[in-house]
Design a protein around this motif. Structure first.
Motif, PDB file in Angstrom:
ATOM      1  N   ILE A 424     -12.925   1.421  -5.280  1.00  0.00           N
ATOM      2  CA  ILE A 424     -12.716   1.872  -3.904  1.00  0.00           C
ATOM      3  C   ILE A 424     -12.642   0.684  -2.962  1.00  0.00           C
ATOM      4  O   ILE A 424     -11.879   0.681  -1.985  1.00  0.00           O
ATOM      5  CB  ILE A 424     -13.828   2.861  -3.488  1.00  0.00           C
ATOM      6  CG1 ILE A 424     -13.474   3.556  -2.186  1.00  0.00           C
ATOM      7  CG2 ILE A 424     -15.164   2.188  -3.372  1.00  0.00           C
ATOM      8  CD1 ILE A 424     -12.408   4.570  -2.307  1.00  0.00           C
ATOM      9  N   ALA A 425     -13.425  -0.367  -3.233  1.00  0.00           N
ATOM     10  CA  ALA A 425     -13.403  -1.551  -2.366  1.00  0.00           C
ATOM     11  C   ALA A 425     -12.052  -2.257  -2.445  1.00  0.00           C
ATOM     12  O   ALA A 425     -11.501  -2.686  -1.421  1.00  0.00           O
ATOM     13  CB  ALA A 425     -14.529  -2.513  -2.762  1.00  0.00           C
ATOM     14  N   VAL A 426     -11.516  -2.397  -3.651  1.00  0.00           N
ATOM     15  CA  VAL A 426     -10.209  -3.034  -3.808  1.00  0.00           C
ATOM     16  C   VAL A 426      -9.132  -2.214  -3.107  1.00  0.00           C
ATOM     17  O   VAL A 426      -8.252  -2.758  -2.420  1.00  0.00           O
ATOM     18  CB  VAL A 426      -9.876  -3.210  -5.304  1.00  0.00           C
ATOM     19  CG1 VAL A 426      -8.415  -3.596  -5.495  1.00  0.00           C
ATOM     20  CG2 VAL A 426     -10.774  -4.268  -5.920  1.00  0.00           C
ATOM     21  N   ALA A 427      -9.195  -0.894  -3.271  1.00  0.00           N
ATOM     22  CA  ALA A 427      -8.198  -0.036  -2.627  1.00  0.00           C
ATOM     23  C   ALA A 427      -8.263  -0.156  -1.104  1.00  0.00           C
ATOM     24  O   ALA A 427      -7.228  -0.243  -0.423  1.00  0.00           O
ATOM     25  CB  ALA A 427      -8.413   1.417  -3.051  1.00  0.00           C
ATOM     26  N   VAL A 428      -9.472  -0.176  -0.543  1.00  0.00           N
ATOM     27  CA  VAL A 428      -9.628  -0.277   0.912  1.00  0.00           C
ATOM     28  C   VAL A 428      -9.165  -1.642   1.410  1.00  0.00           C
ATOM     29  O   VAL A 428      -8.471  -1.742   2.426  1.00  0.00           O
ATOM     30  CB  VAL A 428     -11.089   0.005   1.308  1.00  0.00           C
ATOM     31  CG1 VAL A 428     -11.335  -0.366   2.774  1.00  0.00           C
ATOM     32  CG2 VAL A 428     -11.435   1.462   1.071  1.00  0.00           C
ATOM     33  N   ALA A 429      -9.537  -2.708   0.708  1.00  0.00           N
ATOM     34  CA  ALA A 429      -9.118  -4.044   1.131  1.00  0.00           C
ATOM     35  C   ALA A 429      -7.598  -4.169   1.128  1.00  0.00           C
ATOM     36  O   ALA A 429      -6.998  -4.679   2.082  1.00  0.00           O
ATOM     37  CB  ALA A 429      -9.745  -5.103   0.220  1.00  0.00           C
ATOM     38  N   GLY A 430      -6.960  -3.696   0.057  1.00  0.00           N
ATOM     39  CA  GLY A 430      -5.501  -3.757   0.003  1.00  0.00           C
ATOM     40  C   GLY A 430      -4.847  -2.912   1.068  1.00  0.00           C
ATOM     41  O   GLY A 430      -3.851  -3.312   1.686  1.00  0.00           O
ATOM     42  N   ALA A 431      -5.404  -1.709   1.318  1.00  0.00           N
ATOM     43  CA  ALA A 431      -4.818  -0.826   2.331  1.00  0.00           C
ATOM     44  C   ALA A 431      -4.937  -1.427   3.728  1.00  0.00           C
ATOM     45  O   ALA A 431      -4.000  -1.348   4.532  1.00  0.00           O
ATOM     46  CB  ALA A 431      -5.507   0.539   2.276  1.00  0.00           C
ATOM     47  N   ILE A 432      -6.072  -2.037   4.040  1.00  0.00           N
ATOM     48  CA  ILE A 432      -6.245  -2.659   5.363  1.00  0.00           C
ATOM     49  C   ILE A 432      -5.247  -3.795   5.546  1.00  0.00           C
ATOM     50  O   ILE A 432      -4.614  -3.930   6.604  1.00  0.00           O
ATOM     51  CB  ILE A 432      -7.695  -3.164   5.523  1.00  0.00           C
ATOM     52  CG1 ILE A 432      -8.653  -1.976   5.670  1.00  0.00           C
ATOM     53  CG2 ILE A 432      -7.827  -4.095   6.729  1.00  0.00           C
ATOM     54  CD1 ILE A 432     -10.114  -2.366   5.699  1.00  0.00           C
ATOM     55  N   ALA A 433      -5.096  -4.636   4.526  1.00  0.00           N
ATOM     56  CA  ALA A 433      -4.147  -5.749   4.627  1.00  0.00           C
ATOM     57  C   ALA A 433      -2.725  -5.239   4.834  1.00  0.00           C
ATOM     58  O   ALA A 433      -1.971  -5.765   5.670  1.00  0.00           O
ATOM     59  CB  ALA A 433      -4.233  -6.612   3.366  1.00  0.00           C
ATOM     60  N   LEU A 434      -2.345  -4.197   4.077  1.00  0.00           N
ATOM     61  CA  LEU A 434      -0.995  -3.640   4.237  1.00  0.00           C
ATOM     62  C   LEU A 434      -0.803  -3.022   5.612  1.00  0.00           C
ATOM     63  O   LEU A 434       0.249  -3.179   6.236  1.00  0.00           O
ATOM     64  CB  LEU A 434      -0.740  -2.594   3.153  1.00  0.00           C
ATOM     65  CG  LEU A 434      -0.255  -3.123   1.805  1.00  0.00           C
ATOM     66  CD1 LEU A 434      -0.184  -1.996   0.794  1.00  0.00           C
ATOM     67  CD2 LEU A 434       1.102  -3.789   1.933  1.00  0.00           C
ATOM     68  N   GLN A 435      -1.815  -2.307   6.092  1.00  0.00           N
ATOM     69  CA  GLN A 435      -1.698  -1.693   7.414  1.00  0.00           C
ATOM     70  C   GLN A 435      -1.538  -2.756   8.492  1.00  0.00           C
ATOM     71  O   GLN A 435      -0.759  -2.595   9.436  1.00  0.00           O
ATOM     72  CB  GLN A 435      -2.934  -0.831   7.714  1.00  0.00           C
ATOM     73  CG  GLN A 435      -2.964   0.486   6.964  1.00  0.00           C
ATOM     74  CD  GLN A 435      -1.952   1.485   7.505  1.00  0.00           C
ATOM     75  OE1 GLN A 435      -1.278   1.236   8.480  1.00  0.00           O
ATOM     76  NE2 GLN A 435      -1.842   2.622   6.855  1.00  0.00           N
TER      77      GLN A 435
END
Length: 790
Positions: A424-435
């Motif tokens: 979940i941490a990897v998914a959130v970090a990647g999503a924030i960077a993409l956003q």
């Protein structure tokens, strides 16, 4: 015995333990297989997406007539076709009106015959919509008899809204009639324009950010049941196995679970593939047959997953000493080191920083360098979480009993809790960077249209070849319930001499109220005329102008087809009419109309307008509706379609997005939805596995009088503490990665805190849902009879 034979023997023994260990062994293997299977299914879907998109493009090109063979005159093999796309409740409906001019007219893909007059062929999705209660208003517009359902070769996706409408009145009146094409075949070959460097960067990042959580979850799944496995390995040491042998046996157990995962993953993929045809996101859908992974990619997944399972297991056992009398890890573990954990994100940043400031102006980004840098940064998040969690709980003591139980559990074994939160941490970090990247470059790919939806919801555009009466059309629209205003304007061209060989003068005809939409008039009454100048803020009006008292020719000033005959045999292309600009015409500044256009030339009211200008005007009706009323826009569109199917009803919007940017955002939406499902499913499986391992401990505590509420809270704290720490670290890493990516795209740093908080909240929300779903099994496990020996 050779080294290869030794490995094969020990891996085979581990596989037998995985399948022959009774109910415990089967449960552990099945949970591992489910976790791995979910990841494998998403990997297979990811590898199939590029091919599915290519199939959509190919079918779209196959039915296109953009570059098809054309004919100048009717023939036995010619077909007339005209696009008459529609909009219904914010859904786009693609449509064509067709008429066969001969027995050998080309057949559109997906049809068995060409619809005759009063018939139409529909896509399955449009047929379903028309038959439903939701499509009642659309049935009033498309009320022809359904002759057949368009087959898959004629559709880009199963959810596409598409139709062919047969006609016996469709005509092509001349080369200037661009609405109707006379073709002898279908098919469009084109070299699609490639994405610019920043968009390609976004594609690479999207794939990396979406697939990294999958890899993390697979690595987590192969370590299910780690504590019980280590106790079994200690028993093997007791009967003579050495340390290396028991590690190979453990790898064999993980290999067995990964092989089960491959089988389950293929099954999950098959089920998901069969259901994908019924899913439509943002009006995008794919046929199940299109979701077909490339064989070499499927083989790569089949080989990589078992290899990764063995490698992860051996890596996990590197610091575990398995002795005949127990596992040293049951004592307090040694403190985790930080230096190599920081090295990974630092190397990742080192790969990305040299690419900073390039944007679209300095060539393409090295995709492998970008992917490698982002992967290292995200992997850095996963290896920093165990260290951060260990340091956080190391000095904690005191508090309620539930808190003490949770903290003690985390102090003894924080690794399992950290693995639970890694994905979940990897998914959130990647999503924030993409956003952050999407928000940073949005201004480059989202342009203002200049349109003003506040002044008109739609603009009805009537082409000069239309036989529709402008006054009649405006009255029909104004009579529609919910329409508050319908402002008609007619425009034609004028020139000082004919045929005009220079810029013409635009003449706009309308009532005072209508002319007020395109100029600041001041006083106005019927019979007035105006000469338009540029507005105070803009002076970019194109075209010639005229002065009061000038004599002009109005209408067909270019000399198109003088004397050509219509279908009735009469000339509908008369020459231009003479007209004198009223001597009292006043000069007024122009004003942008609701579509954002700034007009020049002349404005005249009806009684002062030139007469007998033939069918050479363009006309617009600006329509405003009462948004609180239901379906007013669609009722207006119905009225327009009934008057003339070729009339264009354009919905006015503030902004428009570049096609490539919009497609990437749609792809991200698809992928993020799938990853969220995977996150939830894998977290639930992980949580259930951890509860299963603690079954006897929980039963013992209940037997000694511990309250169930206390134990439930302790389990919740054991989940909440790692999740909070992981999300905080993920938010920081995501913002940092986003800042680096914005620098690469040559965009100023701007942190979109709403996106950061939104992505973090979404991750926390998934965890909350999973935790609630795990409560019923937890309550069943907390029973004293769980201590019985079976």
């Amino acid at each position: 015995m050779s080294r290869l034979q030794v490995w094969a023997r020990d891996l085979g023994m581990g596989t037998r333990f995985a399948f022959g260990g009774g109910r415990e062994g089967w449960t552990r293997t099945l949970l591992t297989g489910i976790g791995v299977g979910l990841g494998v299914a998403l990997l297979l879907i990811s590898t199939a997406i590029p091919g599915a998109l290519a199939q959509r493009y190919e079918r779209g090109d196959a039915r296109s007539t953009l570059n098809s063979e054309r004919a100048e005159a009717p023939g036995p093999d010619t077909l007339l076709i005209a696009r008459i796309g529609q909009t219904y409740r914010h859904k786009d409906i693609e449509g064509n009106m067709i008429r066969a001019e001969g027995p050998d007219a080309p057949l559109p893909p997906g049809l068995k015959r060409i619809p005759g007059p009063g018939e139409m062929a529909l896509s399955p999705a449009l047929d379903e919509l028309l038959k439903s209660s939701e499509g009642a208003l659309l049935r009033e517009r498309l009320d022809a008899r359904v002759s057949e359902i368009v087959g898959a070769p004629g559709l880009v996706g199963p959810g596409e809204l598409f139709f062919y409408l047969g006609s016996d009145t469709l005509l092509k009146n001349g080369p200037e009639d661009y609405r109707v094409q006379r073709v002898t075949g279908f098919g469009h070959d084109t070299d699609r324009e490639g994405l610019d460097p920043v968009l390609m960067l976004m594609v690479v990042l999207t794939f990396v950010a979406l697939l990294m959580p999958v890899a993390v979850f697979i690595a987590t799944a192969v370590r299910f049941g780690g504590e019980r496995r280590d106790r079994r390995l200690a028993a093997l040491r007791l009967v003579g196995a050495d340390g290396r042998m028991v590690r190979r046996i453990a790898a064999g157990e993980a290999l067995a679970g990964s092989l089960i995962g491959l089988v389950l993953g293929a099954g999950f993929f098959a089920v998901g593939r069969s259901l994908v045809g019924s899913v439509s996101l943002q009006q995008r859908s794919v046929f199940p047959a299109d979701l077909d992974p490339a064989p070499w990619l499927a083989v790569l997944v089949a080989l990589a997953v078992p290899a990764a399972a063995v490698a992860v297991t051996l890596f996990a056992l590197r610091g575990v000493v398995i002795e005949p009398l127990g596992v040293v890890r049951t004592a307090k573990p040694s403190r985790r080191r930080i230096w190599w954990r920081l090295l990974l994100p630092l190397v990742g940043i080192g790969l990305l920083l040299p690419l900073g400031g390039r944007g679209n102006d300095h060539g393409r980004f090295n995709q492998w360098q970008v992917a490698g840098g982002v992967v290292l940064l995200l992997v850095g998040v996963t290896v920093l979480i165990p260290w951060l969690l260990e340091r956080f709980v190391a000095k904690m003591s005191g508090g309620p009993v539930s808190w003490q139980l949770a903290v003690r559990r985390l102090q003894v074994n924080s690794g399992a809790a950290a693995r639970l939160v890694n994905g979940i941490a990897v998914a959130v970090a990647g999503a924030i960077a993409l956003q952050m990247l999407f928000a940073g470059v949005e201004g480059d790919y989202t342009k203002s249209t200049g349109q003003d939806p506040g002044r008109a919801a739609v603009a009805v555009m009537v082409n000069r070849e239309s036989e529709t009466s402008m006054d009649d059309l405006a009255q029909r629209i104004a009579a529609v319930p919910g329409v508050t205003r319908a402002v008609p304007l007619t425009s034609t061209q004028a020139a000082h001499q004919v045929p005009a060989d220079e810029e013409t003068v635009q003449v706009t005809i309308g009532t005072c109220d209508a002319l007020g939409e395109v100029a600041t008039l001041g006083s106005c009454k019927d019979g007035d005329a105006f000469v338009v100048t540029g507005s105070p803020s803009r002076d970019d009006v194109y075209g010639a102008t005229a002065k009061p008292g000038d004599e002009l020719f109005v209408g067909n000033v270019r000399g198109y087809g003088y004397g050509s005959a219509s279908a009735s045999g009469t000339s509908d292309r008369p020459g231009p009419a003479k007209w004198k600009v009223p001597a009292d015409a006043r000069t007024v500044p122009s004003r942008e109309d609701p579509t954002g256009q700034l007009r020049g030339g002349l404005l005249v009211t009806p009684s002062a307008a030139p007469k007998d200008i033939g069918r050479f005007p363009d006309a617009q009706v600006y329509v405003q509706v009462d948004e609180s009323g239901p379906d007013a826009l669609d009722r207006a569109r119905n009225a327009v379609f009934k008057a003339d199917p070729f009339v264009t009803t354009m919905t006015l919007r503030d902004t428009t997005e570049a096609a490539g940017y919009s497609s990437i955002r749609t792809g991200l939406f698809f992928g993020a939805t799938a990853v969220l499902v995977l996150i939830g499913g894998s977290l639930l499986v992980s949580q259930l596995e951890q509860l299963r391992e603690r079954k006897r401990l929980l039963s013992a505590l209940v037997a000694f009088g511990t309250k169930r509420s206390t134990l439930s809270l302790s389990v919740l704290w054991q989940t909440a503490v790692p999740i909070v720490l992981g999300l905080v670290l993920a938010a920081g890493a995501g913002v940092g990665l986003g800042a680096v990516l914005m620098g690469m795209a040559a965009q100023p740093l701007r942190i979109d805190w709403a996106s950061v908080l939104g992505m973090t909240a979404a991750g926390a929300g998934v965890v909350v849902v999973v935790t609630l779903l795990s409560l019923p099994p937890l309550l069943r496990l907390m029973r004293p009879d769980g201590l019985r020996t079976e």
